[in-house]
Scaffold this motif. Structure first.
Motif, PDB file in Angstrom:
ATOM      1  N   GLU A 113       0.829  -1.192   0.000  1.00 38.45           N
ATOM      2  CA  GLU A 113       0.000   0.000   0.000  1.00 38.45           C
ATOM      3  C   GLU A 113       0.871   1.253   0.000  1.00 38.45           C
ATOM      4  O   GLU A 113       2.096   1.197   0.111  1.00 38.45           O
ATOM      5  CB  GLU A 113      -0.947  -0.010   1.192  1.00 38.45           C
ATOM      6  CG  GLU A 113      -0.275   0.135   2.543  1.00 38.45           C
ATOM      7  CD  GLU A 113      -1.280   0.252   3.668  1.00 38.45           C
ATOM      8  OE1 GLU A 113      -1.163   1.198   4.443  1.00 38.45           O
ATOM      9  OE2 GLU A 113      -2.177  -0.621   3.751  1.00 38.45           O
ATOM     10  N   PHE A 149      -3.360  -3.753  -2.210  1.00 39.43           N
ATOM     11  CA  PHE A 149      -4.804  -3.786  -1.913  1.00 39.43           C
ATOM     12  C   PHE A 149      -5.166  -2.565  -1.047  1.00 39.43           C
ATOM     13  O   PHE A 149      -4.490  -2.251  -0.078  1.00 39.43           O
ATOM     14  CB  PHE A 149      -5.127  -5.083  -1.164  1.00 39.43           C
ATOM     15  CG  PHE A 149      -6.586  -5.287  -0.940  1.00 39.43           C
ATOM     16  CD1 PHE A 149      -7.383  -5.857  -1.912  1.00 39.43           C
ATOM     17  CD2 PHE A 149      -7.179  -4.914   0.254  1.00 39.43           C
ATOM     18  CE1 PHE A 149      -8.733  -6.055  -1.702  1.00 39.43           C
ATOM     19  CE2 PHE A 149      -8.523  -5.100   0.479  1.00 39.43           C
ATOM     20  CZ  PHE A 149      -9.301  -5.677  -0.508  1.00 39.43           C
ATOM     21  N   THR A 193      -8.375  -0.275   0.890  1.00 37.66           N
ATOM     22  CA  THR A 193      -9.744  -0.183   1.394  1.00 37.66           C
ATOM     23  C   THR A 193      -9.827   1.034   2.303  1.00 37.66           C
ATOM     24  O   THR A 193      -9.029   1.190   3.228  1.00 37.66           O
ATOM     25  CB  THR A 193     -10.148  -1.462   2.154  1.00 37.66           C
ATOM     26  OG1 THR A 193     -11.425  -1.258   2.765  1.00 37.66           O
ATOM     27  CG2 THR A 193      -9.127  -1.848   3.206  1.00 37.66           C
ATOM     28  N   ASN A 242     -14.800   4.148  -0.963  1.00 36.57           N
ATOM     29  CA  ASN A 242     -14.034   3.548  -2.045  1.00 36.57           C
ATOM     30  C   ASN A 242     -14.754   3.790  -3.360  1.00 36.57           C
ATOM     31  O   ASN A 242     -15.968   3.548  -3.471  1.00 36.57           O
ATOM     32  CB  ASN A 242     -13.861   2.042  -1.825  1.00 36.57           C
ATOM     33  CG  ASN A 242     -13.158   1.730  -0.520  1.00 36.57           C
ATOM     34  OD1 ASN A 242     -11.976   1.961  -0.364  1.00 36.57           O
ATOM     35  ND2 ASN A 242     -13.919   1.220   0.459  1.00 36.57           N
ATOM     36  N   GLN A 273     -10.151   2.670  -6.445  1.00 33.44           N
ATOM     37  CA  GLN A 273      -9.917   1.528  -5.552  1.00 33.44           C
ATOM     38  C   GLN A 273     -10.418   0.220  -6.175  1.00 33.44           C
ATOM     39  O   GLN A 273      -9.812  -0.842  -5.986  1.00 33.44           O
ATOM     40  CB  GLN A 273     -10.608   1.759  -4.210  1.00 33.44           C
ATOM     41  CG  GLN A 273      -9.892   2.726  -3.285  1.00 33.44           C
ATOM     42  CD  GLN A 273      -9.958   4.145  -3.768  1.00 33.44           C
ATOM     43  OE1 GLN A 273     -11.005   4.578  -4.268  1.00 33.44           O
ATOM     44  NE2 GLN A 273      -8.859   4.871  -3.655  1.00 33.44           N
ATOM     45  N   ASN A 301      -7.888  -2.923  -6.686  1.00 37.16           N
ATOM     46  CA  ASN A 301      -8.155  -4.225  -6.064  1.00 37.16           C
ATOM     47  C   ASN A 301      -8.366  -5.304  -7.115  1.00 37.16           C
ATOM     48  O   ASN A 301      -8.037  -6.478  -6.890  1.00 37.16           O
ATOM     49  CB  ASN A 301      -9.375  -4.116  -5.149  1.00 37.16           C
ATOM     50  CG  ASN A 301      -9.106  -3.212  -3.962  1.00 37.16           C
ATOM     51  OD1 ASN A 301      -7.964  -3.002  -3.574  1.00 37.16           O
ATOM     52  ND2 ASN A 301     -10.162  -2.659  -3.368  1.00 37.16           N
ATOM     53  N   ASN A 318      -4.946  -6.367  -8.040  1.00 43.18           N
ATOM     54  CA  ASN A 318      -4.352  -7.199  -6.993  1.00 43.18           C
ATOM     55  C   ASN A 318      -4.955  -8.594  -6.957  1.00 43.18           C
ATOM     56  O   ASN A 318      -4.284  -9.559  -6.571  1.00 43.18           O
ATOM     57  CB  ASN A 318      -4.515  -6.512  -5.632  1.00 43.18           C
ATOM     58  CG  ASN A 318      -3.454  -5.452  -5.394  1.00 43.18           C
ATOM     59  OD1 ASN A 318      -2.368  -5.733  -4.908  1.00 43.18           O
ATOM     60  ND2 ASN A 318      -3.776  -4.224  -5.760  1.00 43.18           N
ATOM     61  N   GLU A 319      -6.225  -8.718  -7.338  1.00 42.96           N
ATOM     62  CA  GLU A 319      -6.827 -10.059  -7.442  1.00 42.96           C
ATOM     63  C   GLU A 319      -6.104 -10.883  -8.506  1.00 42.96           C
ATOM     64  O   GLU A 319      -5.776 -12.051  -8.295  1.00 42.96           O
ATOM     65  CB  GLU A 319      -8.314  -9.937  -7.790  1.00 42.96           C
ATOM     66  CG  GLU A 319      -9.203  -9.492  -6.638  1.00 42.96           C
ATOM     67  CD  GLU A 319      -9.431 -10.595  -5.619  1.00 42.96           C
ATOM     68  OE1 GLU A 319      -9.021 -11.753  -5.870  1.00 42.96           O
ATOM     69  OE2 GLU A 319     -10.004 -10.312  -4.558  1.00 42.96           O
ATOM     70  N   HIS A 321     -13.178  -9.721  -1.612  1.00 42.28           N
ATOM     71  CA  HIS A 321     -11.852  -9.970  -2.190  1.00 42.28           C
ATOM     72  C   HIS A 321     -11.108 -11.001  -1.362  1.00 42.28           C
ATOM     73  O   HIS A 321     -11.541 -11.400  -0.277  1.00 42.28           O
ATOM     74  CB  HIS A 321     -11.047  -8.665  -2.258  1.00 42.28           C
ATOM     75  CG  HIS A 321     -11.594  -7.670  -3.240  1.00 42.28           C
ATOM     76  ND1 HIS A 321     -11.418  -7.799  -4.598  1.00 42.28           N
ATOM     77  CD2 HIS A 321     -12.316  -6.523  -3.061  1.00 42.28           C
ATOM     78  CE1 HIS A 321     -11.975  -6.771  -5.212  1.00 42.28           C
ATOM     79  NE2 HIS A 321     -12.553  -5.988  -4.308  1.00 42.28           N
ATOM     80  N   ALA A 333      -3.492  -9.007   3.334  1.00 40.50           N
ATOM     81  CA  ALA A 333      -3.822  -8.482   2.018  1.00 40.50           C
ATOM     82  C   ALA A 333      -2.771  -8.830   0.977  1.00 40.50           C
ATOM     83  O   ALA A 333      -3.091  -8.998  -0.198  1.00 40.50           O
ATOM     84  CB  ALA A 333      -3.989  -6.958   2.092  1.00 40.50           C
TER      85      ALA A 333
END
Length: 1824
Positions: free
Chosen positions: A164, A441, A443, A447, A451, A455, A458-459, A552, A671
């Motif tokens: 982050e 990630f 949060t 959001n 965001q 995310n 990042n998935e 997520h 995360a």
């Protein structure tokens, strides 16, 4: 294993906690199955009850043993769960100050919020080429692993850095790129590495901004591909960016900033080039003052602007283009200040005098009215018409902001494209390493679309990460061939499908954006209707209809739908874009053209069917679609590469250094996928040990009978006994795999076993101590009794001794008093005698001195008279000889004339020859006339010389007259001296009378004050002794101070000299590197080099530092014809070295070293030089005389033959013309007549040939006679005699009867001119000598006059003084005069001694010459006696002794060096031949070039030698034997040049024969330095080659190998996925290292390298061993233990023993190991109290503070009974060492090379004894 066994009393567990997430606790009592609570005690002593759910049996997680806490790899922990990971990271980060930790293949990096000294170049060098799993975790370790896998597997790599904002992603990516730039080597003026790194400040300025969490947060994602060529050097790079946060351009939250570039521009607004932008401070603009935080702590925006501009320039972006970029940015600043006025309804307007809009339009070069119009209006199109509609203020402001975001995004993309163009390489890319710096990630409370995209990315990355980790785990099991089952891991593919699949979130968002009346609310309803019940990862908030929730992998996140459609569309008013397209601003037009190209490419794919408005909207891609496509492209790239993961953790939100917030840390660990890695590892067999590691660690659990010969079988049998459940472990091929918790169980068994052993040991020791105490008490009682009885006996004996001592003392005191009185009286008598005898001795001395002076004057006068008489006699004799020789010459001339007149007879015999004879007679008459003219000229010269001689004689008479006057004045001195002696006699009588009176007075006073005198004498003695002692103390202190000062000065001078030498040699090394780079570039530019095919041997051209245009001694080799040119050199057009500067540095170094030479050595050197010159002149004279004698013999031989032919001719003619003959002469035309005519013609031809030979011989004799008598004439002091001598020489050498038209008279005339020149030079020399003598006599007269004047003055002064003062003054004057005379005599004596020494040398030399001359005379006499006088003389030369010279033909230099240098095999030469043979051969060839006095040959040979050796360095620079061989030979060549240079400093150790071999014609002092530089370059190559060989051995032998297995058997744990080096068959041991050092030493010794140079090499290698070992020790936490310190000290002792065996203890190598020794002692010393800290600080003087603290921080207990070093102890160390003056570097410079000194070692090998082996193929050179 049952839970009851693990959860027993004193077991340690983790309890959940709201504040700290997890906190430790201990079990108070054992747990039994069925219990519903656990009794626990916290660390503060609080007892708590932990409830257990009977259904889930949720027991708290167990804690790892302390021995496992703080490990480098989280997967090596026995218990793998969240609290164990968090605690291990906390210990490493807070206690050990370590920010990097492995988690399997993931590197976890925690931001320290503090600058750490762990990123220097030394750290990079320490990680380069190492096994990174053996080193401490580091970003450099990940980079090194990626680089090595790329080079080994030839597969592209990727480094994925995520985390982050504020976690340190950008810094980690920057350091990774810096590592690649350092370890790879590229060339060019501006290297590719620098350009790649220069892109960082540009991207940070344009894409980074301050946020609440981070001051330098990257607001975009980037993927940089660093390209490499086939040699794995960086050749270029390419950058891709993702999802720039455009909204930050127009909006920032409180406490945040806009992009850095705006603040840098405002901070530089005062510069002249930015005046036209009309900027101010950042607070003046709306887009930079919203966050109310314009300034960053510790950051100067103006300096950052300079860095940005330099980076632009380094990337090749011109200043004009940079100004265009800044112009657009300035326009955006002014655009943000444009004000929109609200009018009634939906109308808005902009004031006409809005200055910011005017500046914006002026900078953008667009019309102001049009731009203002379209800010407040927009165009609506229908099917038939187009409307222009006003917009409200809010819409106008949104349009302004949209335009600003659009322009900034276009500019950002254009800058990225420009950077890519600058980093693009023309060469083909072989492979690449990608560095992905992307957001982690996120949060927040609210959001939005950004965001959601982050995310989503990042998935995708987490899915890729999970698959890679799972794949590696399964590969490990398959590799070890153990049974395995499929591990269940979290697959987030359903969540990804929810986002990107058909009818997913992004698909529905794009569909809604295409709808004419689409809104965020309608899109939310579509999501609810489509996804709510069909996908478990999608959810709806309870209290909102404009938001949605996605589950997520890290956490569930609630997204607000507001703004999704607008951000996805990213729309901007097209009319505003059209206005910008009308601009004449070049860069702005380029941005618009890029947009048009993108639009046109998209428009081609759109369908032509449908409404115009629909196609207009469809032609542009949405932001979501663009991001999804770029993300798919990124994933394809990552899939095709080998990934490496770096997870950055932000420890706290307050940016406090080394402070960890557990809640924030756990949130990020969940995360970023670290815990998922732990879970996958824990599901299998996380703990892995090699069989050797397991045996060493748990050998205490085995019995002796359990240990078998097979190590693997031993481990199996023991493990089966210890762990009954076989599912808890598996046996692989090389490792044992354990389930989670099994290592902790084994550690518990080991601790219990050790504890029982300790109890048994304690029991035995306590028994032994009690018995020892009893025996000691009994022995003490006996001892006390014995001592009491002895004391009583000693007291009685002491009483007897004291009585006896009193009697002895009284006797001695009385004796001392009487002896003292006697000594005083004796001392007084001796003093009186001393003064009397001294007076008598002085009188006698003065008398002897006066007589000696008279003798000296007489000696010099008589000598002068004798020499004058001798000179006159010699002159008369010479004159008489000249007259006699003149008379003899006249007689010879008359005889020759009579003989010449006999030619008239031939006229009567043969009338055909009269014309020719007449011509000859005319020529003779002309020549006689010329001779008369020459005689007249000679008489004129004689007259002038006689006049000059008369003038000089008059001057001599004047000088003699002045000398007589001076002597007459000096004769008056004896009378004055007699008067002075009379006065002295009277003074002595007066003094005696005075002394008698004083003696009577002293006797009287002594009788009256005897007691007082004694006391005063005692007092004076004591005071004198005191003063003497004080004086001695002061003198010793002064001497000590002087010694200290001199020592310090000497040390400082030596230090300055070493620094100067080090700087000079570093310049040489840099020059060598630049030279190699130049060669590489040249090879790349000219890949095809033509080679000569005749030799069939291709050799690369070798670089040369010497150009024929820039140096007198540097010549291009060139290539000879055919097979004689196997060696080629590089073109002369190559870059040359600035030799004058280089030579100046060399001379400066040489002058510093030669300042130590004494004046005496210089004088001896001059004497030797004069002696050598005299020797050379005599040799040349002897050779010339020998040649002259030979020519005379040849001439006599030819003359005899000529006379014989003449006699035959006369007899023949007489026989033909004899009238009285019985037979008539043959008739013309008859055969007898023809035969006789042919014989006559052949005789005439032969006669002509003989005459020509005689003329040539005579001309040569004239020259030889002139050369022969050059030195003899120099000895003649009379120029007239010299003239007569040369005249007689010419008359003797000329044979007038044989003069003809062939130029013999011209040759005589040339000889006469040469004679005249010699006479002139001799006269000039005589004039100089005469002038010098005159000056000396004048100075002597002046000195005598001054003395006379001084004496007159003193006599005048003494007449006016009283008698006592007069006597004192005369005595002082006499003492001064005598002192001066003594000094002059001493100087004269020294000069005489020097002359005597010089004459002895000359005498020895002349004796040797006389012996040689006598031998030659005897040989000549014997030869002349044996030969007949009439026959032809044949002279045979005696075979000469070899002179140590090798003769070769001109142009053979390349052939010689091909066989001697290029084709030389060092191994054979070192074994078979004498050391340094090539150097000796080259020098012997050089001597031949010197003998023939050919400067071209000398220069060519040396230049070829240097070039050939450099070629060998380039081709075989990595071969140790080759470098050692040529270093030894280069040093030997330098020593030969010095030894045979003739310099006294170097020739004092030579033999007489070696001195004869000195160079005679050339001074090669400058080549000493040039070849010395070459030797230094070879030395650096040799050191680098040795380091490359030693590098793999040092760490393995010094650190990893355990020699003392019995002591070091307790190693902590094996690292995951690696095998530690143990003493097995393939392990590297210390013996291997010592063996390698021995091989190095043996090879250098065989090659004949100087012993001092070998010592310097050994010292350098020991320093390298120390530096590499210490650096690795400080980068490996597992090595910092007590047992490892013991091992290191043992290894160092082994190295010192090796030095002692090789007799090299004095080379300084032992001192270089001191830092390593102190580090080992630091590991072993006690580390608890302040006294321990003081001891450490006083002991570790060779270690810096940073190194001491680093070792203490890394100290790791190996066994349970050791303790970690406390933080307070480390703080104490820091406080004690804070005032120490030292560098702050952590690592030792392993690349440091000490300055080398090339010693001079004269050779004892005689050059004439050297034989050339046939194997060298040098048959074309000849020994002379």
């Amino acid at each position: 294993m049952a839970a009851a066994e693990l959860y027993s009393q004193f077991a340690r567990v983790w309890l959940p906690d709201a504040a700290e997430v997890w906190k430790p606790a201990d079990l108070i009592k054992d747990f039994t199955p069925g219990d519903l609570t656990l009794s626990l005690q916290l660390e503060d002593g609080t007892e708590v009850e932990f409830k257990i759910d009977a259904r889930t049996n949720n027991l708290p997680p167990l804690r790892n043993p302390n021995i496992l806490v703080g490990k480098n790899d989280l997967t090596s922990l026995s218990y793998l769960h969240e609290p164990a990971v968090l605690h291990n990271l906390k210990v490493r980060f807070i206690v050990s100050k370590l920010i990097y930790t492995y988690c399997g293949i993931v590197l976890v990096a925690i931001n320290p919020y503090e600058s750490l000294p762990i990123y220097e170049t030394d750290i990079i060098n320490a990680y380069s080429g190492q096994n990174v799993r053996d080193m401490d975790p580091h970003i450099f370790a990940v980079a090194e692993k990626a680089y090595r896998q790329m080079t080994r597997d030839e597969r592209n790599q990727s480094i994925i850095v995520s985390g982050e904002s504020g976690a340190g992603k950008t810094v980690s990516a920057k350091y990774a790129m810096r590592y690649f730039a350092t370890v790879s080597c590229s060339s060019g003026e501006t290297s590719v590495e620098e350009r790649v790194l220069a892109s960082n400040p540009i991207m940070e300025a344009l894409g980074n901004a301050k946020t609440i969490r981070n001051d330098n947060s990257s607001r975009f994602g980037k993927y940089i591909e660093i390209g490499f060529d086939k040699r794995y050097r960086i050749i270029g790079a390419n950058m891709r960016t993702y999802l720039l946060e455009k909204s930050r351009v127009v909006f920032q939250a409180h406490g945040e900033r806009n992009y850095h570039i705006f603040y840098q521009l405002c901070a530089s607004s005062h510069l002249s080039e930015f005046k036209a932008f009309k900027l101010g401070c950042a607070d003046d603009f709306h887009c930079t003052n919203q966050g109310q935080s314009p300034v960053l702590d510790g950051v100067d925006d103006a300096k950052e602007m300079c860095s940005t501009r330099r980076a632009f320039s380094l990337l090749g972006i011109s200043e004009s283009v940079q100004m265009e970029i800044y112009q657009i940015l300035a326009a955006l600043l002014h655009l943000s200040n444009m004000e929109v006025k609200d009018q009634s309804g939906d109308r808005s307007s902009i004031l006409p005098d809005d200055c910011h809009l005017m500046v914006f339009c002026e900078l953008m070069d667009v019309p102001r009215d049009e731009m203002a119009h379209w800010f407040c209006h927009r165009k609506l199109k229908t099917t038939t018409e187009t409307y222009v509609k006003s917009v409200a203020k809010i819409n106008a402001v949104n349009g302004r902001d949209a335009l600003a975001k659009h322009i900034y995004a276009k500019l950002f993309n254009w800058v990225v494209d420009s950077i890519n163009s600058a980093l693009k390489s023309a060469a083909k890319q072989h492979s690449f390493i990608g560095v992905l710096d992307i957001y982690g990630f996120e949060t927040f409370d609210i959001n939005s679309f950004e965001q959601f995209c982050i995310n989503y990315a990042n998935e995708k990355l987490q899915q890729h990460f999970n698959l890679h980790v799972f794949k590696l785990e399964q590969e490990e099991y398959m590799k070890e061939e153990i049974p395995w089952t499929l591990i269940d891991f979290y697959d987030n593919q359903p969540c990804i499908n929810l986002i990107e699949a058909k009818l997913g979130v992004l698909d529905l968002l794009d569909e809604e954006c295409k709808m004419p009346k689409g809104s965020d609310d309608t899109w939310a309803q579509k999501l609810y209707n489509t996804l709510l019940k069909q996908n478990a990862h999608f959810d709806k908030p309870r209290l909102s209809n404009r938001a949605f929730i996605i589950h997520h992998f890290a956490d569930k996140v609630e997204y607000q739908c507001a703004g999704f459609l607008e951000k996805n569309k990213d729309t901007v008013n097209e009319e505003q874009i059209n206005v910008l397209k009308k601009s004449k601003f070049d860069l702005l037009l380029k941005l618009c053209e890029d947009e048009e190209k993108a639009a046109s490419s998209t428009n081609k794919l759109t369908s032509t069917i449908g409404r115009a408005g629909q196609s207009q909207r469809d032609k542009k891609k949405t932001v979501g679609l663009q991001f999804r496509q770029s993300l798919h492209l990124l994933m394809d790239t990552l899939t095709a590469t080998t990934p490496h993961y770096v997870r950055c953790i932000k420890p706290n939100d307050h940016k406090t250094p080394f402070t960890l917030d557990p809640q924030r840390a756990v949130q990020q660990l969940r995360a970023c996928g670290v815990l998922e890695t732990i879970r996958i590892s824990a599901a299998g067999f996380p703990s892995r040990w090699t069989y050797q590691e397991f045996f060493n660690r748990y050998r205490v659990l085995m019995k002796q009978k359990d240990i078998l010969s097979d190590l693997k079988q031993t481990c199996k049998s023991v493990l089966e006994k210890l762990v009954k459940d076989q599912d808890k472990y598996q046996f692989g091929k090389t490792k044992i795999f354990f389930r989670a918790g099994q290592v902790a169980y084994l550690e518990k068994l080991r601790s219990d076993k050790l504890r029982m052993a300790c109890v048994r040991i304690q029991k035995t020791i306590r028994c032994w101590l009690a018995r020892k105490k009893y025996l000691r008490m009994r022995e003490s009682a006996i001892t006390i009794q014995r001592h009491v009885r002895g004391h009583q006996a000693r007291c009685y004996v002491q009483h007897l001794r004291r009585t006896r001592a009193a009697v002895v003392i009284q006797k001695n005191v009385r004796m001392w008093i009487m002896r003292r009185r006697y000594q005083q009286q004796r001392s007084a008598a001796i003093t009186i005698q001393c003064f009397v005898r001294a007076s008598i001795a002085r009188k006698q001395y003065y008398k002897l001195m006066f007589e000696q002076k008279a003798l000296i004057i007489q000696k010099w006068v008589k000598g002068w008279l004798a020499r004058r008489h001798y000179r006159r006699t010699v002159a008369a004799i010479v004159l008489l000889q000249s007259c006699v020789r003149r008379i003899q010459a006249k007689k010879e001339l008359k005889k020759l004339k009579v003989e010449a007149r006999s030619v008239e007879h031939f006229k009567k015999l043969n009338t055909g020859m009269e014309n020719k004879i007449m011509q000859l007679q005319h020529k003779i008459n002309d020549q006689q006339k010329e001779n008369k003219e020459l005689r007249e000229k000679l008489s004129v010269v004689e007259r002038t010389l006689s006049m000059e001689r008369g003038r000089q004689s008059k001057e001599m008479e004047n000088l003699r007259r002045s000398e007589h006057e001076a002597r007459a004045k000096a004769e008056t001195l004896p009378s004055i001296l007699e008067q002075l002696s009379f006065l002295q006699h009277e003074l002595e009588n007066t003094r005696k009378a005075k002394e008698n009176l004083e003696e009577q007075k002293r006797v009287y006073m002594e009788q009256t004050q005897q007691v007082i005198g004694d006391l005063n004498m005692k007092n004076s003695l004591l005071s004198r002794e005191k003063d003497e002692l004080n004086t001695q103390i002061l003198e010793q202190a002064q001497k000590l101070t002087e010694v200290t000062t001199n020592t310090e000065d000497t040390k400082q001078l030596e230090k300055d000299l070493s620094e100067e030498r080090s700087r000079y040699q570093s310049l040489l090394s840099e020059h060598l590197q630049l030279e190699e780079l130049h060669r590489d570039l040249k090879e790349e530019m000219n890949p095809s080099i033509s080679y000569q095919s005749s030799s069939k041997c291709d050799h690369k051209r070798s670089d040369s530092n010497y150009s024929s245009n820039s140096s007198d001694f540097s010549l291009s080799l060139g290539s000879t014809e055919g097979e004689d040119s196997p060696i080629q050199t590089e073109d002369e057009s190559q870059s040359t070295v600035d030799l004058p500067v280089l030579l100046k540095l060399q001379r400066k170094l040489k002058d510093l070293e030669q300042d130590k030479l004494s004046l005496w050595q210089q004088l001896d050197k001059k004497e030797e030089v004069q002696q050598e010159k005299a020797k050379e002149v005599e040799e040349q004279t002897a050779v010339a005389r020998a040649e002259l004698d030979l020519e005379i013999l040849k001439r006599q031989e030819l003359e005899s033959e000529n006379k014989k032919l003449k006699q035959d001719l006369n007899e023949l003619r007489k026989s033909l013309t004899n009238e009285n003959s019985e037979l008539a002469p043959p008739a013309p035309g008859s055969s007898p007549y023809n035969i006789l005519l042919e014989q006559l013609n052949s005789s005439n031809e032969e006669l002509d040939v003989r005459k020509e030979e005689v003329l040539l011989l005579r001309s040569h004799m004239v020259r030889q006679e002139a050369l022969k008598h050059k030195l003899d004439l120099g000895k003649l002091s009379n120029p007239g005699l010299m003239c007569h001598h040369f005249l007689l020489l010419l008359l003797r050498s000329l044979d007038i009867k044989n003069l003809n038209e062939d130029g013999e008279l011209w040759l005589a005339y040339e000889g006469l001119k040469e004679t005249n020149r010699l006479m002139e030079s001799q006269m000039q020399k005589q004039e100089r000598v005469h002038g010098e003598k005159c000056r000396e006599l004048t100075e002597e007269m002046k000195r005598l006059k001054e003395e006379v004047e001084l004496q007159k003055k003193l006599l005048n002064q003494s007449l006016f003084l009283p008698e006592d003062a007069r006597i004192d003054a005369s005595l002082k004057h006499e003492i001064t005069r005598l002192t001066k005379e003594n000094l002059e005599l001493m100087d004269h004596r020294e000069k005489q001694e020097k002359n005597i020494r010089k004459l002895k040398k000359h005498l020895k030399f002349y004796i040797r010459k006389v012996d040689d001359f006598e031998e030659n005379i005897q040989q000549m006499n014997s030869g002349s006696a044996m030969n007949a006088p009439v026959k032809a003389v044949h002279i045979t030369r005696k075979e000469k002794e070899k002179q140590g010279i090798l003769e070769y033909k001109e142009g053979d230099e390349s052939r010689i060096l091909k066989h001697l240098v290029v084709d030389m095999k060092p191994r054979g030469v070192a074994v078979s031949f004498i050391p340094g043979l090539p150097a000796y051969i080259i020098f012997m060839c050089l001597r031949y070039a010197d003998i023939v006095n050919n400067e071209q040959r000398v220069s060519t040979l040396l230049h070829c030698t240097i070039s050939s050796i450099k070629g060998v360095m380039k081709r075989r620079g990595d071969d140790f034997e080759v470098m050692s061989f040529w270093l030894a030979n280069t040093c030997r060549l330098i020593n030969c040049l010095k030894q045979y240079s003739g310099d006294e400093v170097f020739t004092k150790h030579n033999t007489a024969k070696q001195n004869e071999h000195c160079l005679s014609n050339f001074d090669l002092a400058e080549y000493h330095q040039v070849i010395g530089d070459l030797a230094i370059q070879i030395y650096y190559k040799l050191i680098k080659c040795m380091e490359d060989i030693m590098q793999p051995l040092i760490v393995a032998s010094m650190l990893e190998h355990e020699t003392i297995q019995g002591v070091l058997g307790s190693k902590t744990t094996g690292q995951r996925k690696r095998t530690t080096s143990f003493a097995d068959e393939g392990a590297i041991t210390l013996e291997d290292l010592l063996q390698r050092l021995g091989i190095f030493l043996t090879t250098m010794t065989q090659h004949g390298m100087d012993e001092d140079l070998i010592k310097q090499v050994v010292k350098q290698q020991f320093y390298s061993i120390c530096a590499v070992t210490l650096n690795n020790l400080m980068l490996r936490k597992d090595m910092c233990s007590w047992s490892k310190g013991l091992q290191i000290r043992y290894n160092v002792w082994q190295l010192e023993e090796w030095l002692a065996e090789q007799k090299m203890t004095d080379c300084g190598a032992k001192e270089t190991l001191e830092p390593l020794v102190q580090a080992a002692q630091l590991l072993q010393i006690k580390k608890k109290t302040e006294a321990d800290a003081q001891a450490i600080c006083s002991m570790c003087t060779a270690l810096s503070t940073a190194q001491i603290v680093k070792v203490l921080t890394l100290y790791t207990p190996v066994i349970e009974f050791e303790e970690q070093v406390s933080t307070s102890f480390i703080t104490t160390i820091n406080n004690i060492l804070k005032d120490r003056a030292e560098t702050s570097t952590l690592m030792m410079d392993s690349k440091k090379i000490f300055s080398v000194t090339l010693p001079f070692t004269p050779s004892s090998v005689a050059l004439e004894t050297i034989q050339i082996p046939a194997s060298l193929n040098l048959s074309f050179i000849t020994r002379v």
